[in-house]
Design a protein around this motif. Sequence first.
Motif, PDB file in Angstrom:
ATOM      1  N   CYS A 430       0.857  -1.181   0.000  1.00  0.00           N
ATOM      2  CA  CYS A 430       0.000   0.000   0.000  1.00  0.00           C
ATOM      3  C   CYS A 430       0.894   1.232   0.000  1.00  0.00           C
ATOM      4  O   CYS A 430       2.109   1.127   0.222  1.00  0.00           O
ATOM      5  CB  CYS A 430      -0.945   0.014   1.214  1.00  0.00           C
ATOM      6  SG  CYS A 430      -0.086   0.130   2.823  1.00  0.00           S
ATOM      7  N   ALA A 431       0.299   2.387  -0.220  1.00  0.00           N
ATOM      8  CA  ALA A 431       1.087   3.624  -0.287  1.00  0.00           C
ATOM      9  C   ALA A 431       0.354   4.744   0.420  1.00  0.00           C
ATOM     10  O   ALA A 431      -0.885   4.834   0.383  1.00  0.00           O
ATOM     11  CB  ALA A 431       1.341   4.002  -1.737  1.00  0.00           C
ATOM     12  N   ASP A 432       1.111   5.587   1.062  1.00  0.00           N
ATOM     13  CA  ASP A 432       0.554   6.749   1.736  1.00  0.00           C
ATOM     14  C   ASP A 432       0.111   7.737   0.652  1.00  0.00           C
ATOM     15  O   ASP A 432       0.948   8.179  -0.149  1.00  0.00           O
ATOM     16  CB  ASP A 432       1.618   7.380   2.642  1.00  0.00           C
ATOM     17  CG  ASP A 432       1.032   8.457   3.537  1.00  0.00           C
ATOM     18  OD1 ASP A 432       0.232   9.296   3.027  1.00  0.00           O
ATOM     19  OD2 ASP A 432       1.370   8.487   4.724  1.00  0.00           O
ATOM     20  N   PRO A 433      -1.164   8.106   0.617  1.00  0.00           N
ATOM     21  CA  PRO A 433      -1.655   9.002  -0.438  1.00  0.00           C
ATOM     22  C   PRO A 433      -1.057  10.399  -0.390  1.00  0.00           C
ATOM     23  O   PRO A 433      -1.022  11.102  -1.397  1.00  0.00           O
ATOM     24  CB  PRO A 433      -3.164   9.035  -0.205  1.00  0.00           C
ATOM     25  CG  PRO A 433      -3.340   8.640   1.214  1.00  0.00           C
ATOM     26  CD  PRO A 433      -2.233   7.684   1.523  1.00  0.00           C
ATOM     27  N   MET A 438       5.710   3.891   0.198  1.00  0.00           N
ATOM     28  CA  MET A 438       5.114   2.573   0.028  1.00  0.00           C
ATOM     29  C   MET A 438       5.502   1.646   1.178  1.00  0.00           C
ATOM     30  O   MET A 438       6.620   1.712   1.706  1.00  0.00           O
ATOM     31  CB  MET A 438       5.529   1.960  -1.309  1.00  0.00           C
ATOM     32  CG  MET A 438       5.034   2.730  -2.521  1.00  0.00           C
ATOM     33  SD  MET A 438       5.121   1.775  -4.047  1.00  0.00           S
ATOM     34  CE  MET A 438       3.779   0.602  -3.809  1.00  0.00           C
ATOM     35  N   TYR A 439       4.529   0.740   1.497  1.00  0.00           N
ATOM     36  CA  TYR A 439       4.736  -0.247   2.571  1.00  0.00           C
ATOM     37  C   TYR A 439       4.409  -1.631   2.008  1.00  0.00           C
ATOM     38  O   TYR A 439       3.384  -1.820   1.331  1.00  0.00           O
ATOM     39  CB  TYR A 439       3.836   0.057   3.760  1.00  0.00           C
ATOM     40  CG  TYR A 439       4.101   1.403   4.397  1.00  0.00           C
ATOM     41  CD1 TYR A 439       4.989   1.510   5.472  1.00  0.00           C
ATOM     42  CD2 TYR A 439       3.457   2.549   3.940  1.00  0.00           C
ATOM     43  CE1 TYR A 439       5.235   2.748   6.080  1.00  0.00           C
ATOM     44  CE2 TYR A 439       3.697   3.779   4.538  1.00  0.00           C
ATOM     45  CZ  TYR A 439       4.586   3.871   5.591  1.00  0.00           C
ATOM     46  OH  TYR A 439       4.834   5.095   6.172  1.00  0.00           O
ATOM     47  N   PHE A 440       5.267  -2.590   2.298  1.00  0.00           N
ATOM     48  CA  PHE A 440       5.084  -3.953   1.814  1.00  0.00           C
ATOM     49  C   PHE A 440       4.942  -4.903   3.006  1.00  0.00           C
ATOM     50  O   PHE A 440       5.560  -4.691   4.062  1.00  0.00           O
ATOM     51  CB  PHE A 440       6.269  -4.376   0.953  1.00  0.00           C
ATOM     52  CG  PHE A 440       6.391  -3.565  -0.312  1.00  0.00           C
ATOM     53  CD1 PHE A 440       5.761  -3.971  -1.476  1.00  0.00           C
ATOM     54  CD2 PHE A 440       7.122  -2.387  -0.313  1.00  0.00           C
ATOM     55  CE1 PHE A 440       5.866  -3.218  -2.628  1.00  0.00           C
ATOM     56  CE2 PHE A 440       7.223  -1.618  -1.475  1.00  0.00           C
ATOM     57  CZ  PHE A 440       6.598  -2.032  -2.624  1.00  0.00           C
ATOM     58  N   ALA A 441       4.137  -5.940   2.819  1.00  0.00           N
ATOM     59  CA  ALA A 441       3.879  -6.875   3.945  1.00  0.00           C
ATOM     60  C   ALA A 441       3.798  -8.302   3.434  1.00  0.00           C
ATOM     61  O   ALA A 441       3.431  -8.549   2.283  1.00  0.00           O
ATOM     62  CB  ALA A 441       2.602  -6.493   4.663  1.00  0.00           C
ATOM     63  N   GLU A 442       4.166  -9.232   4.375  1.00  0.00           N
ATOM     64  CA  GLU A 442       4.113 -10.654   4.029  1.00  0.00           C
ATOM     65  C   GLU A 442       2.782 -11.270   4.461  1.00  0.00           C
ATOM     66  O   GLU A 442       2.314 -12.224   3.853  1.00  0.00           O
ATOM     67  CB  GLU A 442       5.272 -11.402   4.698  1.00  0.00           C
ATOM     68  CG  GLU A 442       6.633 -10.934   4.234  1.00  0.00           C
ATOM     69  CD  GLU A 442       7.753 -11.698   4.920  1.00  0.00           C
ATOM     70  OE1 GLU A 442       7.455 -12.670   5.668  1.00  0.00           O
ATOM     71  OE2 GLU A 442       8.933 -11.341   4.723  1.00  0.00           O
ATOM     72  N   THR A 443       2.171 -10.710   5.541  1.00  0.00           N
ATOM     73  CA  THR A 443       0.921 -11.257   6.057  1.00  0.00           C
ATOM     74  C   THR A 443      -0.173 -10.211   6.031  1.00  0.00           C
ATOM     75  O   THR A 443       0.079  -9.013   5.915  1.00  0.00           O
ATOM     76  CB  THR A 443       1.103 -11.751   7.500  1.00  0.00           C
ATOM     77  OG1 THR A 443       1.413 -10.621   8.333  1.00  0.00           O
ATOM     78  CG2 THR A 443       2.239 -12.779   7.589  1.00  0.00           C
ATOM     79  N   ILE A 444      -1.404 -10.677   6.179  1.00  0.00           N
ATOM     80  CA  ILE A 444      -2.547  -9.785   6.159  1.00  0.00           C
ATOM     81  C   ILE A 444      -2.547  -8.856   7.358  1.00  0.00           C
ATOM     82  O   ILE A 444      -2.943  -7.675   7.267  1.00  0.00           O
ATOM     83  CB  ILE A 444      -3.877 -10.590   6.098  1.00  0.00           C
ATOM     84  CG1 ILE A 444      -5.070  -9.640   5.948  1.00  0.00           C
ATOM     85  CG2 ILE A 444      -4.010 -11.480   7.314  1.00  0.00           C
ATOM     86  CD1 ILE A 444      -5.069  -8.870   4.673  1.00  0.00           C
ATOM     87  N   SER A 445      -2.079  -9.351   8.511  1.00  0.00           N
ATOM     88  CA  SER A 445      -2.050  -8.510   9.707  1.00  0.00           C
ATOM     89  C   SER A 445      -1.052  -7.369   9.534  1.00  0.00           C
ATOM     90  O   SER A 445      -1.316  -6.225   9.952  1.00  0.00           O
ATOM     91  CB  SER A 445      -1.700  -9.336  10.957  1.00  0.00           C
ATOM     92  OG  SER A 445      -0.438  -9.961  10.783  1.00  0.00           O
ATOM     93  N   GLU A 446       0.099  -7.657   8.966  1.00  0.00           N
ATOM     94  CA  GLU A 446       1.098  -6.613   8.692  1.00  0.00           C
ATOM     95  C   GLU A 446       0.524  -5.582   7.702  1.00  0.00           C
ATOM     96  O   GLU A 446       0.751  -4.369   7.853  1.00  0.00           O
ATOM     97  CB  GLU A 446       2.373  -7.216   8.122  1.00  0.00           C
ATOM     98  CG  GLU A 446       3.158  -8.066   9.107  1.00  0.00           C
ATOM     99  CD  GLU A 446       4.386  -8.686   8.469  1.00  0.00           C
ATOM    100  OE1 GLU A 446       4.585  -8.494   7.232  1.00  0.00           O
ATOM    101  OE2 GLU A 446       5.134  -9.372   9.173  1.00  0.00           O
ATOM    102  N   HIS A 447      -0.208  -6.102   6.754  1.00  0.00           N
ATOM    103  CA  HIS A 447      -0.785  -5.219   5.729  1.00  0.00           C
ATOM    104  C   HIS A 447      -1.810  -4.268   6.344  1.00  0.00           C
ATOM    105  O   HIS A 447      -1.823  -3.055   6.035  1.00  0.00           O
ATOM    106  CB  HIS A 447      -1.432  -6.057   4.636  1.00  0.00           C
ATOM    107  CG  HIS A 447      -2.077  -5.251   3.549  1.00  0.00           C
ATOM    108  ND1 HIS A 447      -1.421  -4.277   2.819  1.00  0.00           N
ATOM    109  CD2 HIS A 447      -3.375  -5.247   3.079  1.00  0.00           C
ATOM    110  CE1 HIS A 447      -2.240  -3.742   1.935  1.00  0.00           C
ATOM    111  NE2 HIS A 447      -3.454  -4.315   2.092  1.00  0.00           N
ATOM    112  N   CYS A 454      -1.052   4.582   6.817  1.00  0.00           N
ATOM    113  CA  CYS A 454      -1.288   5.439   5.639  1.00  0.00           C
ATOM    114  C   CYS A 454      -2.622   6.155   5.718  1.00  0.00           C
ATOM    115  O   CYS A 454      -3.000   6.893   4.777  1.00  0.00           O
ATOM    116  CB  CYS A 454      -1.242   4.599   4.375  1.00  0.00           C
ATOM    117  SG  CYS A 454       0.380   3.865   4.036  1.00  0.00           S
ATOM    118  N   GLY A 455      -3.345   5.934   6.815  1.00  0.00           N
ATOM    119  CA  GLY A 455      -4.642   6.587   6.945  1.00  0.00           C
ATOM    120  C   GLY A 455      -5.692   5.958   6.050  1.00  0.00           C
ATOM    121  O   GLY A 455      -6.657   6.637   5.620  1.00  0.00           O
ATOM    122  N   LEU A 456      -5.535   4.681   5.758  1.00  0.00           N
ATOM    123  CA  LEU A 456      -6.457   3.980   4.852  1.00  0.00           C
ATOM    124  C   LEU A 456      -7.252   2.934   5.648  1.00  0.00           C
ATOM    125  O   LEU A 456      -7.461   1.805   5.181  1.00  0.00           O
ATOM    126  CB  LEU A 456      -5.661   3.294   3.723  1.00  0.00           C
ATOM    127  CG  LEU A 456      -4.823   4.233   2.842  1.00  0.00           C
ATOM    128  CD1 LEU A 456      -3.966   3.437   1.867  1.00  0.00           C
ATOM    129  CD2 LEU A 456      -5.749   5.185   2.064  1.00  0.00           C
TER     130      LEU A 456
END
Length: 462
Positions: A430-433, A438-447, A454-456
């Motif tokens: 995901c990315a901060d608008p 940008m942020y990358f994650a391996e698991t759904i919880s990290e995501h 990012c305020g999303l």
Amino acid sequence: MENNPMDLTHKDENTESTEERTIMMDSIKALHTGEVRNEDSSDDSRYESVPGGEESHSGDGEPAEDEVTEEEYQEYLAAKKERNKKIKAKNRHRRTFSHILTGVLLSVFIISISAFLATYIVKSALDFTGIGKTYCQAEIHINEDSTTDEIAQDLANLGIINMPDVFKLYTKMFGKGDKFIKGTFTVDTTMSYSALISELQTVSTVNQTVSIQITEGMTIDEIAQMMEDNRVCRAEDFMEQCKTLGDTYKFQKRLENKKLKYYQMEGYIFPDTYEFYILPALEDNKELDTSEYAADALDIIYQNFNNKLTARYYNRMSELGLTLDETITLASIAQREADNTTNMGNVASVFFNRMADAEAFPHLESDVTVHYVDEHIKPHLTSSQYDQKMFDAYNTYKCDGIPIGPICNPGLDAIKAVLYAPETSYYYFCADPETTEMYFAETISEHEENLRKCGLDHAIAE
């Protein structure tokens, strides 16, 4: 002794002959003296008959004074014959003169007509070819409602042509009278009719060029509008040309025409700086057909794309099991999602990891594919033209794996980021608008934690 009937007959014939000769004698006398015989006088007054029906003779046995001799009769006949010959000769002379005069007049008429036609043909030929004219240059302005008659007369008034009627006939014969283009054109007297018509029916570029920079990530409709703003071609014509897949270049032969792709050539408008000819007429006529010029511009772009993708890139695609269209599609998504090459590589790694585990991650789930449909396809369609199958084919939340086609035109860095993506364990990004970080994650919880950063937060519920 009785009279013999034969003798009487013979006597009557002699009498008639004598009478005829007497008449002839009178005619001869009249001919010589100029006297005219009185037609009312009785024939009896000219001669007298003696008893027994014989003509009177002198006492010495000589013919009477008025009696016509054989010699005089022959002279009369000769004179008459001569007179007739003269009359005939005179009549013949008159007829001959009449024939000669008629022939002369007819010849003069034919020669005059021939000379006129020859002169007309020569003048027409010279005007048609532009040969033999004194050089003269002029500008002619054509309006939207200008007729062929008006254009021909304007050319004549400018001294470019001498025979406007012949010019009009030529345009009518070859069916070119309804194709004149609005604008101002420079013409000269040495141009043939064909060259004049071609000039007046061709959009002038005036050899003026414009430099246009196509940046990475631009879409076809964005590029098309830039082309129109710089008077290279109409945006509509550019977009229509991009809906057709050609086979001129080797990269095109690697592509397939896909029914659900809105633009067959999206992704292949290679980002670079180009030099294009300007069409001045486009400024005044927004409805001008510029399809040919759009095609010419695209030909330059396609040639550049063809040169940029070398054999080593195609070999790498084969190693990865990707087609050209799949490679450019992934690169286009990475181009729109990331702001640098490192992040583009990481985004590509997320897609490869998901495709490697299609059962757990059937969808690539990239927001930019949804935006592409809403912002770059739907605005060009009426509601009746909406095709949900097409929309879903681009939507990576609904389609399995790689979508139907590219969503923008990626640069070489994005293409290489896909072909040489790093090996990671990322399945989410995901990315901060605001900051575009940008942020990358391996698991759904990290995501989900990254989404909160990012305020999303709203994306978590989805």
